[in-house]
Motif scaffolding. Structure first.
Motif, PDB file in Angstrom:
ATOM      1  N   ASN A  42      59.863  -4.263 140.010  1.00  0.00           N
ATOM      2  CA  ASN A  42      59.930  -3.136 140.939  1.00  0.00           C
ATOM      3  C   ASN A  42      60.507  -3.560 142.292  1.00  0.00           C
ATOM      4  N   GLU A  43      60.199  -4.792 142.750  1.00  0.00           N
ATOM      5  CA  GLU A  43      60.778  -5.284 144.002  1.00  0.00           C
ATOM      6  C   GLU A  43      62.279  -5.506 143.851  1.00  0.00           C
ATOM      7  N   LEU A  44      62.683  -5.947 142.680  1.00  0.00           N
ATOM      8  CA  LEU A  44      64.109  -6.164 142.412  1.00  0.00           C
ATOM      9  C   LEU A  44      64.863  -4.833 142.454  1.00  0.00           C
ATOM     10  N   GLU A  45      64.256  -3.801 141.878  1.00  0.00           N
ATOM     11  CA  GLU A  45      64.908  -2.486 141.883  1.00  0.00           C
ATOM     12  C   GLU A  45      64.943  -1.898 143.291  1.00  0.00           C
ATOM     13  N   ASP A  46      63.935  -2.216 144.122  1.00  0.00           N
ATOM     14  CA  ASP A  46      63.958  -1.767 145.520  1.00  0.00           C
ATOM     15  C   ASP A  46      65.151  -2.369 146.258  1.00  0.00           C
ATOM     16  N   LEU A  47      65.426  -3.647 146.010  1.00  0.00           N
ATOM     17  CA  LEU A  47      66.561  -4.306 146.664  1.00  0.00           C
ATOM     18  C   LEU A  47      67.890  -3.707 146.214  1.00  0.00           C
ATOM     19  N   TYR A  48      67.922  -3.271 144.963  1.00  0.00           N
ATOM     20  CA  TYR A  48      69.166  -2.734 144.405  1.00  0.00           C
ATOM     21  C   TYR A  48      69.384  -1.259 144.759  1.00  0.00           C
ATOM     22  N   LEU A  49      68.308  -0.591 145.141  1.00  0.00           N
ATOM     23  CA  LEU A  49      68.361   0.864 145.343  1.00  0.00           C
ATOM     24  C   LEU A  49      69.505   1.335 146.248  1.00  0.00           C
ATOM     25  N   PRO A  50      69.759   0.706 147.410  1.00  0.00           N
ATOM     26  CA  PRO A  50      70.853   1.194 148.274  1.00  0.00           C
ATOM     27  C   PRO A  50      72.240   1.059 147.644  1.00  0.00           C
ATOM     28  N   TYR A  51      72.367   0.218 146.612  1.00  0.00           N
ATOM     29  CA  TYR A  51      73.683  -0.062 146.027  1.00  0.00           C
ATOM     30  C   TYR A  51      73.842   0.540 144.630  1.00  0.00           C
ATOM     31  N   ARG A  52      72.785   1.179 144.181  1.00  0.00           N
ATOM     32  CA  ARG A  52      72.838   1.778 142.851  1.00  0.00           C
ATOM     33  C   ARG A  52      73.753   3.011 142.872  1.00  0.00           C
ATOM     34  N   PRO A  53      74.614   3.172 141.861  1.00  0.00           N
ATOM     35  CA  PRO A  53      75.450   4.384 141.793  1.00  0.00           C
ATOM     36  C   PRO A  53      74.570   5.625 141.821  1.00  0.00           C
ATOM     37  N   LYS A  54      74.907   6.580 142.690  1.00  0.00           N
ATOM     38  CA  LYS A  54      74.038   7.726 142.920  1.00  0.00           C
ATOM     39  C   LYS A  54      74.623   9.010 142.357  1.00  0.00           C
ATOM     40  N   ARG A  55      73.718   9.902 142.033  1.00  0.00           N
ATOM     41  CA  ARG A  55      74.137  11.269 141.746  1.00  0.00           C
ATOM     42  C   ARG A  55      74.390  11.952 143.090  1.00  0.00           C
ATOM     43  N   ARG A  56      74.866  13.170 143.078  1.00  0.00           N
ATOM     44  CA  ARG A  56      75.190  13.887 144.321  1.00  0.00           C
ATOM     45  C   ARG A  56      73.896  14.308 145.019  1.00  0.00           C
ATOM     46  N   THR A  57      73.690  13.827 146.248  1.00  0.00           N
ATOM     47  CA  THR A  57      72.471  14.118 147.002  1.00  0.00           C
ATOM     48  C   THR A  57      72.823  14.861 148.286  1.00  0.00           C
ATOM     49  N   ARG A  58      71.797  15.246 149.031  1.00  0.00           N
ATOM     50  CA  ARG A  58      72.036  15.898 150.327  1.00  0.00           C
ATOM     51  C   ARG A  58      72.784  14.951 151.260  1.00  0.00           C
ATOM     52  N   ALA A  59      72.488  13.664 151.148  1.00  0.00           N
ATOM     53  CA  ALA A  59      73.173  12.684 152.006  1.00  0.00           C
ATOM     54  C   ALA A  59      74.645  12.552 151.624  1.00  0.00           C
ATOM     55  N   THR A  60      74.953  12.510 150.334  1.00  0.00           N
ATOM     56  CA  THR A  60      76.361  12.377 149.924  1.00  0.00           C
ATOM     57  C   THR A  60      77.142  13.638 150.282  1.00  0.00           C
ATOM     58  N   ILE A  61      76.484  14.783 150.198  1.00  0.00           N
ATOM     59  CA  ILE A  61      77.153  16.043 150.596  1.00  0.00           C
ATOM     60  C   ILE A  61      77.464  16.015 152.090  1.00  0.00           C
ATOM     61  N   ALA A  62      76.489  15.512 152.887  1.00  0.00           N
ATOM     62  CA  ALA A  62      76.706  15.413 154.336  1.00  0.00           C
ATOM     63  C   ALA A  62      77.853  14.462 154.649  1.00  0.00           C
ATOM     64  N   LYS A  63      77.944  13.376 153.884  1.00  0.00           N
ATOM     65  CA  LYS A  63      79.041  12.428 154.085  1.00  0.00           C
ATOM     66  C   LYS A  63      80.379  13.074 153.740  1.00  0.00           C
ATOM     67  N   GLU A  64      80.386  13.890 152.680  1.00  0.00           N
ATOM     68  CA  GLU A  64      81.615  14.594 152.290  1.00  0.00           C
ATOM     69  C   GLU A  64      82.078  15.540 153.391  1.00  0.00           C
ATOM     70  N   LYS A  65      81.118  16.007 154.210  1.00  0.00           N
ATOM     71  CA  LYS A  65      81.446  16.924 155.310  1.00  0.00           C
ATOM     72  C   LYS A  65      81.821  16.180 156.590  1.00  0.00           C
ATOM     73  N   GLY A  66      81.918  14.854 156.484  1.00  0.00           N
ATOM     74  CA  GLY A  66      82.368  14.059 157.626  1.00  0.00           C
ATOM     75  C   GLY A  66      81.293  13.748 158.641  1.00  0.00           C
ATOM     76  N   LEU A  67      80.017  13.786 158.247  1.00  0.00           N
ATOM     77  CA  LEU A  67      78.925  13.595 159.201  1.00  0.00           C
ATOM     78  C   LEU A  67      78.414  12.158 159.273  1.00  0.00           C
ATOM     79  N   GLU A  68      79.003  11.255 158.500  1.00  0.00           N
ATOM     80  CA  GLU A  68      78.533   9.870 158.518  1.00  0.00           C
ATOM     81  C   GLU A  68      78.712   9.223 159.890  1.00  0.00           C
ATOM     82  N   PRO A  69      79.844   9.427 160.602  1.00  0.00           N
ATOM     83  CA  PRO A  69      79.980   8.850 161.950  1.00  0.00           C
ATOM     84  C   PRO A  69      78.922   9.381 162.919  1.00  0.00           C
ATOM     85  N   PHE A  70      78.553  10.660 162.755  1.00  0.00           N
ATOM     86  CA  PHE A  70      77.518  11.243 163.620  1.00  0.00           C
ATOM     87  C   PHE A  70      76.169  10.553 163.371  1.00  0.00           C
ATOM     88  N   ALA A  71      75.849  10.320 162.111  1.00  0.00           N
ATOM     89  CA  ALA A  71      74.596   9.630 161.777  1.00  0.00           C
ATOM     90  C   ALA A  71      74.612   8.206 162.334  1.00  0.00           C
TER      91      ALA A  71
END
Length: 749
Positions: free
Chosen positions: A96-125
């Motif tokens: 479980n600790e290993l999966e926690d380390l991998y979590l930020p780099y795991r291929p993701k499904r479309r989330t609220r965060a990825t949608i926000a990034k698609e709208k160009g809000l990553e620099p604002f964050a």
């Protein structure tokens, strides 16, 4: 990567050489029973428990290492693998600790965060994050206006701020250190809370003790948690994991908020609350529940293993002519005659409970069967009509000079066996009830040989067996069966293919081939003949031979656990001592005085000690002496019981909370753990075992619920152990407060 062998030695307190040798033997295809019994010199006398722990932990760590490789390859392919991250991954020991380390780099499904990034809000964050870290003050709303764009789908300031919050929330939720802390917090301070649903009035379910139940996550008893899971699965209970949310919010703020600017602090507080509730709470609560469920599964399976071992190793009454009775009222009693090898000889239905005349006929038939076949044992199944049949058999035996031993036999699973493919293949022309009677008789003659034909889960000695991890349950019960069969040894010329399959090194195919060879060529006269069996090669022979016995064979050693590889040494010893090989006890007696003289490079003192024990009593059965309970006459039904009665019974199952005892009324009574002894008992297995004959006193009778409360206490006032727990799981416990947590975790809060 990790040095697994070194780690195993440290974790299991073993010498590196022991670990290395054991793993080498596993790699060569050696089984645990074989290594424990015949390779003591190589492993430093590791026992079966140590070997299985070593094997299980090695498998787990090997899986972790394989997962590390795939995770490192994935992160490296993204160009994001830093030396610090690589070190953390390579030194990680838990999945479980290993999966926690991998979590930020795991291929993701479309989330609220990825949608926000698609709208160009990553620099604002990123700007807000830098603002928080630099402790500068600036207007979030003013900056947000620069990201409002109809074209990109950001229509308002609120949408821009929320999008930035979503991006930051996902980033924070994937931090391994935060997840590890919150997980530990839930495990240490959380509590399981249950309520019976409103549509189940009081007194209408078997989960009444869980109507208003609360227990700390860290202290909940395994059987309580499994009961909660079952009640939830059946739609009767609502189960929640409750905890101090204020404390978690406070901790997250201390870890993530650095700015003193009130607008930034307020933005982060709101973001962290949303992050926890939306992205962290459910996953970590689920992980904690899964972790505690696994712990409960393991404890329950351990209890099942212990009970199964005791049942399989129950003392055999012996291979004697046996009359087996499967009792019944209207349909009669099925009587099956077995010879001293367990071979079925004759079947007869008798009707002792359907009128005076038929009872007389049944008595005459039973008497004739006993005399004609020189019956020495009578096995009576403990199901419907068992006590009435037991009484009837007693009347018949009273008229005989030579009386067979009459025993009540637990028939749990007999009906499942009688309808199984195994039973059909063995007795294709017999009725299902006759097969059941045969099984009851054979259980008395040799419990192990008969019970191995059953799925262990149907034997009735488990605790919440259908609620635990079924894959793990099957593995562990299979290991228990294998251990018991090889501990006792198997008669090569009478063993069924099911029994042979549990012998070290023998597969189902080889077992079938052994039986076929035996049927075609007659009995085996020595162990070397096994090499003539198709597919049984030198490796299988090495693993199996020592556990297979041949009575009255050419070589006296074939009826012992002495391995054929040691025959030359034993023969040389016999020659030195001028003792015939047939006089093995004399060899053992004289060898004990000159043991070290015969130590070689491959056979050391541990194996020589084992050889001596075998030569002292060749063909011995390591199981205990046979004993049986005598049920009290006149006590046949629940209604016959009275509070205060003292009875004899047989332990049928042992659970974490007590033991179930058959007292002959078709309903097992419960001896609660608090009633097992005058002293405090933490583990019922310290006091009772499955199959043990015990004396009990009736404490409570509930005919409507068919419950019987029993006691094994003598009535003396018990002394509470200093370590005895004083918890009351029915009393609701208040979750740990923030002040309590500050005192416990100190600087971390």
């Amino acid at each position: 990567m990790l040095d697994i062998q070194k780690l195993l030695a440290e974790e299991l307190s073993l010498r590196p050489a022991q670990v290395s040798s054991a793993l080498d033997l596993f790699a060569e295809g050696a089984t645990v029973p074989f290594i424990a019994r015949y390779r003591k010199e190589r492993t430093g006398e590791l026992n079966e428990i140590q070997l299985r722990d070593l094997s299980d932990r090695y498998t787990y760590l090997t899986e972790v290492e394989e997962r590390k490789k795939s995770i490192l390859d994935s992160i490296e392919s993204q160009g994001k693998l830093t030396q610090d991250l690589k070190t953390k991954i390579e030194t990680c020991l838990q999945k479980n600790e290993l999966e926690d380390l991998y979590l930020p780099y795991r291929p993701k499904r479309r989330t609220r965060a990825t949608i926000a990034k698609e709208k160009g809000l990553e620099p604002f964050a990123a700007w807000i994050k830098l603002l928080n870290q630099s402790n500068r003050s600036a207007s979030l709303e003013a900056e947000a206006t620069t990201y409002v764009s109809e074209q990109k789908g950001v229509k308002t300031l609120e949408e821009a701020l929320q999008g930035a919050s979503d991006i930051l929330a996902e980033e924070v939720s994937e931090k391994a250190n935060l997840r590890a802390y919150v997980r530990e917090f839930l495990l240490e301070t959380g509590a399981f809370n249950s309520r019976i649903k409103a549509d189940h009035p009081e007194g209408t379910t078997k989960f009444e003790m869980y109507r208003t139940f609360q227990a700390k996550v860290s202290a909940i008893a395994p059987h309580n948690l499994l009961a909660l899971c079952r009640g939830e699965a059946e739609g009767i209970l609502d189960v929640a994991l409750v905890f101090d949310e204020e404390a978690i919010q406070h901790y997250l703020e201390t870890q993530e908020i650095f700015s003193k600017a009130q607008p930034v602090r307020e933005f982060y507080r709101k973001m962290l609350k949303d992050m926890f509730n939306r992205l962290m709470r459910n996953s970590l609560v689920g992980e904690v529940r899964a972790e505690k469920k696994l712990e409960a599964d393991i404890e329950s399976i351990k209890t099942f293993e212990t009970n199964l071992r005791e049942l399989l190793l129950s003392a055999p009454a012996g291979m004697k002519p046996t009359l087996a009775l499967d009792p019944g009222f209207r349909t009669g009693c099925k009587a099956a005659v077995l010879d001293q090898t367990g071979k079925f000889l004759q079947y007869q239905a008798i009707f002792p409970h359907t009128g005076v005349e038929k009872r007389k006929q049944a008595a005459a038939t039973l008497k004739q069967l006993i005399q004609n076949y020189k019956i020495e044992l009578i096995a009576i199944g403990n199901g419907t009509a068992s006590r009435e049949t037991d009484e009837f058999v007693g009347e018949v035996l009273a008229t005989l000079e030579q009386k067979p031993i009459k025993v009540m036999v637990n028939e749990s699973g007999a009906s499942i066996y009688s309808a199984s493919e195994v039973a059909i293949a063995e007795f294709p022309d017999l009725d299902i009830t006759v097969r059941g009677a045969i099984s009851i008789g054979r259980r008395l003659q040799d419990p192990l040989a008969e019970l191995v034909k059953l799925d262990p889960k149907s034997i009735g000695v488990g605790q919440y067996q259908h609620d635990v991890d079924q894959k793990l349950l099957k593995k562990k019960l299979g290991e228990t069966v294998e251990s018991c069969v090889n501990f006792v040894g198997v008669d090569l010329n009478t063993a069924s293919k099911e029994l042979l399959t549990s012998v070290s090194g023998i597969s189902a195919t080889i077992a079938n081939n052994i039986v076929a060879y035996r049927n075609e060529n007659g009995a085996f006269s020595d162990r070397k003949m096994l090499l003539k069996v198709p597919k049984l090669g030198p490796k299988a022979f090495e693993q199996a031979a020592g556990f297979l016995r041949i009575r009255d064979g050419k070589n006296p050693l074939d009826n012992t656990a002495v391995h054929p590889e040691s025959y030359p040494l034993v023969s040389a010893i016999a020659k030195d001592l001028s003792v015939p090989l047939s006089q093995t006890p004399q060899i053992a007696d004289q060898l004990g005085k000159n043991l070290r003289k015969y130590i070689t490079d491959t056979i050391g003192e541990p194996t020589l000690r084992d050889i001596i024990r075998e030569l002292e009593k060749p063909g011995r059965d390591p199981r205990a002496e046979f004993k049986y309970a005598t049920f009290k006459e006149g006590i046949k039904e629940l209604s016959d019981l009275r509070v205060g009665m003292e009875l004899e019974g047989v332990v049928t199952n042992v659970a974490n909370f007590g033991a179930f005892v058959d007292i002959g009324v078709h309903q097992d009574g419960l001896v609660h753990v608090s009633q097992l002894s005058d002293r405090f008992v933490s583990d019922p297995n310290q006091i009772v075992k499955v199959g043990q004959v015990v004396k009990v006193r009736v404490m409570e009778i509930n005919e409507s619920l068919k419950r019987i409360g029993l006691s094994m206490r003598t009535g003396e006032k018990p002394e509470r152990s200093a370590s005895a727990p004083k918890t009351d799981h029915k009393r609701a416990e208040k979750p740990t407060t923030l002040n309590d947590l500050k005192a416990k975790f100190g600087k971390r809060l």
